[in-house]
Design an enzyme around this catalytic site. Structure first.
Site, PDB file in Angstrom:
ATOM      1  CB  SER A   1      -0.930   0.000   1.212  1.00 26.60           C
ATOM      2  OG  SER A   1      -0.195   0.169   2.394  1.00 26.60           O
TER       3      SER A   1
ATOM      4  NE  ARG B   1      -2.520   5.469   0.493  1.00 28.09           N
ATOM      5  CZ  ARG B   1      -2.110   4.557   1.351  1.00 28.09           C
ATOM      6  NH1 ARG B   1      -0.848   4.528   1.695  1.00 28.09           N
ATOM      7  NH2 ARG B   1      -2.953   3.684   1.844  1.00 28.09           N
TER       8      ARG B   1
ATOM      9  CG  ASN C   1      -2.129   9.468  -5.122  1.00 28.59           C
ATOM     10  OD1 ASN C   1      -3.101  10.167  -5.341  1.00 28.59           O
ATOM     11  ND2 ASN C   1      -2.130   8.459  -4.272  1.00 28.59           N
TER      12      ASN C   1
END
Lengths: 286, 156
Positions: free
Chosen positions: A208, A212, A216
């Site tokens: 994660s 992440r 992004n």
């Protein structure tokens, strides 16, 4: 614009391609196409990612190290003020979410935040400008934002994951750590289920963290590329071209301003999650 | 977008940066911040102490002023009393002196009277003798009657 003479998909692919190099037949060779880069396999490096992140890391350490060397307790000014502000902000975050006692967590958080922030910040450099420098040097691809390369984000997440494993075993003992993985939440009779659940829980942490940040920044970069394409379709001083060009200017301005938030937020999230994961690693029971 | 050895390089770089930050960047900055925090706290405490001292000093000075005023009033009262005492004493002295002068004058007057009387007495005897001789005519010899005359004089 470097998009001239390229199709739209070529332009996009060009901007998403790292400068991947490897040792081949005794000399250093850099890939020109995505297929070539893929063919190099695991033992290749993305020179642009490593170079940019190294330079940015050194800039961070140089700025902060210089202040640390000359710091005084008198009225701070200029750079010292800024550094103290950042350090106090990080220290406050660590005190807020980390309950154990570990002198490493706060400097770790500072390094993560500053480094990722600077790497993300490279996203604000107009995407075609870097080519003005690299293309005359004969470098075909150069991605300026290391955090849009999954290698960089996974690399950092692996670093954090190793620390989590190290401190879990150090604090709870190997038995305690293995017990935590196997004996909860359903007791010893639910062992396979426990291993599955806790294993996913454990693996989810670095995954994660890495995905992440990568997701992004990659999405942000992608939108910058798409916005840049609007002006690239300039075809003489027609109404449509002018409108597209104006839209590019306005949209990249808007997206860049919005990205200032993303840049800071993603760095902050990575840092905070690292602190939280390490805090969990330090807790005897959870 | 391939996973390759960049990952390992990034991890190593990450570890080195964190190590450097932990060793050379964080501790001196934190130490300086803590030292400054302590200095500010000390300064504030000192300011507080100073304020208390000032209030205390103001109270003490007011007290001293009040005491001094009291003392001055006391001294003035004492002076007044002393002055009236001195005046009283002077009055008494003057009175005594006056009395003494009066007494002396009286004594002198008495003496004067006495002297005048003595003189008068001698002169009376002479006048009496002369009167008597005039009355008796040469019969009375002053020498023979001197003891008689003396007795007369003593009687006056």
């Amino acid at each position: 614009m470097s998009a001239e003479g390229k199709t739209t998909s070529e332009y996009i692919q060009h901007h998403l391609q790292n400068l991947t190099c490897s040792l081949q037949d005794g000399h250093f060779h850099c890939a020109h196409t995505a297929e070539e880069a893929k063919a190099m396999g695991f033992w290749a490096i993305n020179v642009d990612t490593l170079l940019v992140s190294l330079v940015l890391g050194l800039v961070f350490l140089f700025l902060f190290g210089r202040v640390a060397k000359t710091i005084s307790t008198d009225t701070p000014s200029g750079m010292q003020n800024f550094v103290e502000w950042v350090v106090e902000f990080i220290d406050g975050s660590v005190r807020g979410s980390f309950t154990g006692r570990n002198a490493m967590v706060a400097p770790l958080a500072l390094s993560i935040f500053a480094w990722i922030f600077m790497m993300n910040l490279m996203d604000l450099v107009p995407i075609d400008y870097i080519a003005l420098i690299t293309e005359p040097m004969g470098i075909g691809h150069f991605k300026l934002v290391p955090t849009t390369d999954p290698n960089a984000t996974i690399g950092m997440a692996v670093g954090v994951f190793l620390l989590v494993l190290y401190y879990s075993i150090k604090v709870k003992g190997l038995g305690g750590f293995v017990g935590e993985l196997t004996l909860q939440p359903f007791g010893k009779f639910g062992l396979p289920v426990n291993i599955f659940l806790e294993g996913v829980n454990l693996i989810a942490k670095p995954v994660s963290l890495a995905l992440r940040l990568f997701g992004n920044m990659y999405a942000g970069e992608m939108i910058f590329i798409l916005i840049a394409l609007m002006g690239a379709s300039w075809a003489g001083a027609s109404f449509g071209s002018t409108l597209l060009f104006g839209s590019q200017v306005m949209l990249s301005l808007g997206w860049a301003i919005f990205h200032i938030l993303i840049v800071t937020l993603q760095a902050f999230i990575f840092m905070t999650l690292t602190i939280v994961y390490l805090d969990m690693a330090h807790q005897e029971h959870h | 977008m391939n996973i390759n050895a960049t990952l390992i390089g990034q991890t190593i770089m990450f570890a080195l940066f964190v190590w450097f930050c932990m060793k050379f960047v964080w501790p001196p900055i934190m130490a300086a911040l803590d030292a400054r925090n302590k200095r500010i706290a000390d300064g504030l405490a000192a300011a507080e102490r100073g304020k208390n001292d000032l209030a205390l000093a103001a109270k003490r000075s007011a007290e001293l002023l009040r005491e001094a005023k009291e003392k001055v009033a006391e001294i003035i009262a004492l002076g007044d009393k002393r002055a009236s005492n001195i005046v009283e004493e002077a009055k008494a002295q003057a009175r005594a002196e006056g009395e003494r002068i009066v007494v002396a004058a009286k004594a002198e007057i008495e003496q004067e009277v006495f002297r005048a009387r003595e003189q008068l007495r001698t002169q009376v005897s002479v006048v009496a003798l002369a009167g008597a001789s005039k009355i008796l005519g040469r019969e009375i010899d002053a020498k023979t009657h001197s003891d008689l005359l003396d007795k007369l004089v003593a009687e006056i």
